[in-house]
Design a protein around this motif. Sequence first.
Motif, PDB file in Angstrom:
ATOM      1  N   VAL A  93      33.082  11.812 111.116  1.00  0.00           N
ATOM      2  CA  VAL A  93      33.820  12.466 110.029  1.00  0.00           C
ATOM      3  C   VAL A  93      32.842  13.093 109.045  1.00  0.00           C
ATOM      4  O   VAL A  93      33.025  14.226 108.604  1.00  0.00           O
ATOM      5  N   ALA A  94      31.771  12.373 108.707  1.00  0.00           N
ATOM      6  CA  ALA A  94      30.785  12.900 107.768  1.00  0.00           C
ATOM      7  C   ALA A  94      30.062  14.116 108.341  1.00  0.00           C
ATOM      8  O   ALA A  94      29.814  15.098 107.619  1.00  0.00           O
ATOM      9  N   LEU A  95      29.759  14.093 109.624  1.00  0.00           N
ATOM     10  CA  LEU A  95      29.085  15.221 110.263  1.00  0.00           C
ATOM     11  C   LEU A  95      29.961  16.466 110.221  1.00  0.00           C
ATOM     12  O   LEU A  95      29.497  17.556 109.886  1.00  0.00           O
ATOM     13  N   GLU A  96      31.228  16.297 110.530  1.00  0.00           N
ATOM     14  CA  GLU A  96      32.132  17.441 110.481  1.00  0.00           C
ATOM     15  C   GLU A  96      32.371  17.905 109.049  1.00  0.00           C
ATOM     16  O   GLU A  96      32.449  19.091 108.774  1.00  0.00           O
ATOM     17  N   ALA A  97      32.445  16.970 108.125  1.00  0.00           N
ATOM     18  CA  ALA A  97      32.678  17.325 106.725  1.00  0.00           C
ATOM     19  C   ALA A  97      31.523  18.147 106.162  1.00  0.00           C
ATOM     20  O   ALA A  97      31.729  18.990 105.284  1.00  0.00           O
TER      21      ALA A  97
END
Length: 116
Positions: A39-43
């Motif tokens: 999720v953090a990578l995509e965010a």
Amino acid sequence: HKMSGVAAVSARITFCKNFAWEVGSRLKEAVEQVEHEAVALEANTLDPTDGYPTTTELALRDKAVEVKDYVAFEFKRQGVRGSWKGSRTSNWSGSAESAGRSAAQNANLYGRKELA
């Protein structure tokens, strides 16, 4: 178990139960960490000011709902009502409990094809 007066079968059950509990806990933590990283990578690639959930968050939520629905369906199909907590064998053998937890903490869970 002999010194504590606990039956061998009770000690084995306690060991296995605590081993499984600790391994399950480790695997749950690993899954949560990977989900958080995804999720953090995509965010980082999206505009953080839009306030909408990422596609990864939506996919993870959709999969969680799907699994929960499937489990509920199978429980109903098989006539399962409630849950069984197991016996309180950990009260019988503290040394087997700590041995199971220790063995699970030292177990190598990564790179095993059985877990894929």
